[in-house]
Design a protein around this motif. Structure first.
Motif, mmCIF file in Angstrom:
data_model
loop_
_atom_site.group_PDB
_atom_site.id
_atom_site.type_symbol
_atom_site.label_atom_id
_atom_site.label_comp_id
_atom_site.label_asym_id
_atom_site.label_seq_id
_atom_site.Cartn_x
_atom_site.Cartn_y
_atom_site.Cartn_z
ATOM 1 N N LEU A 1 0.842 -1.200 0.000
ATOM 2 C CA LEU A 1 0.000 0.000 0.000
ATOM 3 C C LEU A 1 0.873 1.245 0.000
ATOM 4 C CD1 LEU A 1 -2.718 -1.065 2.594
ATOM 5 C CD2 LEU A 1 -2.823 -1.192 0.102
ATOM 6 N N PRO A 2 0.725 2.125 -0.980
ATOM 7 C CA PRO A 2 1.610 3.299 -1.070
ATOM 8 C C PRO A 2 1.480 4.242 0.112
ATOM 9 C CG PRO A 2 -0.194 3.462 -2.652
ATOM 10 C CD PRO A 2 -0.256 2.084 -2.091
ATOM 11 N N GLN A 3 0.297 4.317 0.745
ATOM 12 C CA GLN A 3 0.119 5.235 1.875
ATOM 13 C C GLN A 3 0.870 4.773 3.116
ATOM 14 O OE1 GLN A 3 -2.162 3.384 0.378
ATOM 15 N NE2 GLN A 3 -3.940 2.891 1.669
ATOM 16 N N LEU A 4 1.365 3.541 3.112
ATOM 17 C CA LEU A 4 2.129 3.026 4.256
ATOM 18 C C LEU A 4 3.640 3.077 4.007
ATOM 19 C CD1 LEU A 4 -0.030 -0.091 5.261
ATOM 20 C CD2 LEU A 4 -0.193 2.271 6.072
ATOM 21 N N ALA B 1 9.260 7.039 -7.955
ATOM 22 C CA ALA B 1 7.909 7.226 -7.429
ATOM 23 C C ALA B 1 7.330 5.922 -6.912
ATOM 24 C CB ALA B 1 6.986 7.838 -8.491
ATOM 25 N N GLY B 2 8.188 5.118 -6.260
ATOM 26 C CA GLY B 2 7.758 3.825 -5.748
ATOM 27 C C GLY B 2 7.909 3.717 -4.257
ATOM 28 N N SER B 3 7.778 2.489 -3.741
ATOM 29 C CA SER B 3 7.858 2.203 -2.310
ATOM 30 C C SER B 3 9.193 1.549 -1.985
ATOM 31 C CB SER B 3 6.717 1.273 -1.883
ATOM 32 O OG SER B 3 5.459 1.880 -2.088
ATOM 33 N N GLU C 1 8.100 13.121 -7.331
ATOM 34 C CA GLU C 1 7.445 13.483 -6.068
ATOM 35 C C GLU C 1 5.952 13.749 -6.270
ATOM 36 O OE1 GLU C 1 9.664 16.818 -4.751
ATOM 37 O OE2 GLU C 1 11.330 15.620 -3.943
ATOM 38 N N GLN C 2 5.616 14.468 -7.342
ATOM 39 C CA GLN C 2 4.210 14.789 -7.564
ATOM 40 C C GLN C 2 3.403 13.557 -7.940
ATOM 41 O OE1 GLN C 2 2.438 17.568 -6.987
ATOM 42 N NE2 GLN C 2 0.698 16.268 -7.529
ATOM 43 N N VAL D 1 -0.529 8.092 -3.773
ATOM 44 C CA VAL D 1 -0.962 7.951 -2.381
ATOM 45 C C VAL D 1 -2.372 8.499 -2.198
ATOM 46 C CG1 VAL D 1 -0.490 8.684 -0.020
ATOM 47 C CG2 VAL D 1 1.393 7.970 -1.498
ATOM 48 N N ALA D 2 -2.651 9.673 -2.791
ATOM 49 C CA ALA D 2 -3.985 10.266 -2.651
ATOM 50 C C ALA D 2 -5.052 9.375 -3.270
ATOM 51 C CB ALA D 2 -3.997 11.647 -3.302
#
Length: 652
Positions: free
Chosen positions: A13-16, A95-97, A615-616, A622-623
């Protein structure tokens, strides 16, 4: 006051993708050390997840109560701080985890192998003998300034020697890479050698065996068993230098005090990571070199436009050989008296006939199988399967065709365009070529080398070796002649980099020739053929860059692919335009439908905007993921964006 453990969760999960604070209970305090694997509770999901303990700190004054670490999975610190920082940097660039990168870098834990490693003594420091050091110095001496540049930790581009080794069963390039490793090891530092596949790895290991002892070399690749790979990983964690040889994930190897990273043949697609975040080994090596200051060597028989761009801007230095031999390449074409459809011109045929009494002859073809492409005998429409529309192929002469996609046979086939019931073979694969040449040279041994018939090497006896591109086995003493067929068909592929790819395929085959043996490139003219004939691959890469620059084609720009629902992609593109107002409208291509409600957009920016782009786009990913979670359990599949940076082709 209890310490706080900052943990990176092992979650897709990208938000984590950030560090979470957990309290360290007294019972785990002695073993909860940075780098260990832990289990922690995840409040939002009400379950336990694994993660990496990255660092220890003090709790914030007046902060809310923290959940506690539940368990330390292993007391062995498997994740050095330098590897975490590398994973974080690589993930941010793409732009990854970071957890996705670590999943590629750290093999699955094997308890029995770990216990054996804990009980065993530390390996001895490897020693480079004076004789090996002298031989390595002689090999490096063929490239003026290379030894000093490696010692100084520079970024280098090296065109490998295009000849076989003395025995012919490995390339001279493998000896060069082994010499770099031996020189670095003699200085007390480790070397990482990243190669595309197991055949390249075998040649490098063979070359290293002639210079170094077995305990100095660590083999690292996915073909090994789980315990073997985990044991190799544990060996790298020792504070003892070594030479690590493996495939694309080797670029992350946590070897002690890395002094050189060598990437061989970076144009091979096997060095492009298919798993998220999809970072090419070349780019990961550049990130690592910037962080650690080790030498970085890009070596190959050809020069990719990606490396040539770095040479042109001065980021990588070209180190030419003092004297560079080249294969004897002949551009063969059919003569006026010959049939225009003749597949092997008389000059190439005569070269094979003259060479066969003295040893093996290599014939490179484009495709495996017997006849990979069938067309209607009347209207020349490609023959397609009535079930899945896949291409029909022939396994052998007179056989019922079958589908290359679903495998169904096609008895009673009829053309969808003209209803004719007969077809013809429009191409010759490796097996059909072997049949045809076997009849032309009766009594000669015929060997097929392709994906279905892998061949490691060929002895020096006379033989016709029919190989697909990339599957050519080395021959003892080198091939006495090489014929490169189907070049015109290879160049017809609708790919931006097809010229680069063909030049790499042909060059890698040409270097297998014995000294002075002819290499016939059949039916090809133009810049790619001239580059092969004159052995000026870097010049071809420079010309390609010049052609792509006004068209804004990679690698002159960074290209990002954004996939998702139309709403999510449009929102991400709009947010990107707001964040980067100076990018032109032409920077965005698409969105274009991809099927099942998914669209794709391509975004082109110059390298100065690369960090801001990553970054963007990461913020948009994530959003979108958080928004999907709020809308219900099925929403993430529809709203989550998929982002990939440094896309090599503009393929919508």
């Amino acid at each position: 006051m209890a310490s706080v453990a900052r943990v990176l969760l092992d979650s897709p999960l990208p938000q984590l993708d950030r560090l979470f604070d957990y309290a360290v209970p007294e019972r785990l305090s002695p073993i909860a050390l940075p780098g260990v694997r832990v289990k922690v509770p995840l409040r939002s999901a009400g379950r336990m997840v694994e993660g990496w303990l990255i660092e220890l700190g003090d709790p914030e004054p007046g902060g809310r109560p923290l959940s506690e670490l539940a368990e330390v999975v292993s007391t062995v610190p498997l994740l050095p701080r330098r590897l975490y920082e590398l994973a974080r940097s690589v993930a941010d660039r793409a732009a990854g985890s970071a957890s996705d990168v670590l999943r590629l870098a750290v093999p699955k834990r094997m308890v029995r192998a770990e216990k054996a490693w804990l009980a065993a003594p530390a390996p001895p420091a490897p020693v480079v003998s004076p004789d090996a050091a002298e031989r390595a110095a002689a090999l490096l001496g063929a490239y003026p300034g290379l030894t000093d540049a490696v010692t100084a930790g520079e970024r280098l581009a090296v065109d490998a020697p295009p000849t076989p080794s003395a025995g012919g069963l490995r390339g001279a390039w493998a000896d060069l890479l082994a010499a770099i490793a031996a020189h670095t090891l003699a200085a007390g530092r480790s070397t990482l050698i990243v190669v595309p596949d197991h055949r390249d790895q075998s040649q490098v290991l063979d070359a290293l065996g002639a210079l170094l002892s077995d305990d100095a070399v660590v083999r690292d690749d996915a073909r090994r068993s789980g315990p073997e790979r985990f044991t190799s990983y544990l060996r790298m964690l020792h504070e003892v230098p070594c030479v690590v040889v493996g495939n694309r994930s080797t670029v992350y190897a946590p070897a002690h005090d890395v002094g050189a990273v060598v990437v061989w043949d970076d144009g091979d697609p096997l060095l492009a990571e298919p798993l998220s975040p999809g970072v090419h080994a070349r780019d990961a090596a550049l990130v690592r070199q910037g962080a650690e200051g080790s030498a970085l060597v890009f070596a190959g028989h050809t020069r990719t436009t990606d490396v040539e761009r770095l040479v042109q801007i001065g980021w990588v230095r070209d180190v030419p050989a003092a004297r560079r031999p080249s294969p004897r390449v002949v551009l063969s074409a059919t003569h006026e008296a010959e049939s225009r459809g003749a597949r092997v011109p008389s000059s190439a045929f005569a070269a094979a006939r003259e060479a066969l009494p003295h040893g093996p002859v290599l014939v490179q073809v484009a495709r495996p199988g017997y006849s990979p492409v069938l067309v209607c005998a009347e209207c020349r429409t490609p023959a397609r399967c009535r079930h899945c529309s896949g291409p029909l192929r022939a396994r052998r002469a007179g056989a019922v065709p079958d589908c290359g996609w679903c495998g169904r046979s096609a008895p009673g086939w009829s053309c969808a365009n003209c209803s004719a019931t007969s077809f013809r073979m429009a191409s010759s694969g490796s097996e059909r070529t072997a049949d045809e040449l076997g009849r032309a040279f009766p009594g000669v041994r015929v060997i097929v080398a392709d994906g279905d018939h892998p061949v490691a090497s060929v002895d020096g006896r006379p033989a016709l070796v029919i190989a697909t591109r990339g599957a050519e086995p080395p021959a003892e003493g080198g091939y006495r002649a090489i014929i490169l067929l189907d070049g015109d068909r290879m160049l017809m592929a609708e790919q931006l980099r097809i010229g680069e790819s063909c030049l790499r395929w042909w060059s890698n085959a040409a270097v297998l020739a014995a000294p002075g043996a002819p290499v016939h490139l059949v039916g090809v003219t133009g810049p790619v053929a001239r580059a092969l004939a004159t052995w000026t691959q870097p010049a071809y890469a420079r010309a390609e860059l010049a052609d792509r620059l006004p068209l804004q084609m990679p690698p002159t720009v960074r290209v990002a692919s954004v996939e998702g629902t139309a709403t999510a992609v449009d929102k991400a593109v709009a947010e990107l335009r707001d964040a980067l107002p100076d990018i032109p409208p032409s920077a965005v291509l698409g969105p274009v439908p991809q099927g099942e409600g998914v669209v794709r957009a391509l975004i082109r920016v110059d390298y100065a905007h690369g960090r801001s782009l990553a970054e963007q786009l990461r913020a948009s990913v994530v959003a979108a993921a958080v928004s999907g979670r709020r809308r219900g359990p099925r929403a993430p599949a529809r709203t989550t964006l998929r982002v990939r940076l440094d896309v090599p082709e503009l393929d919508l």
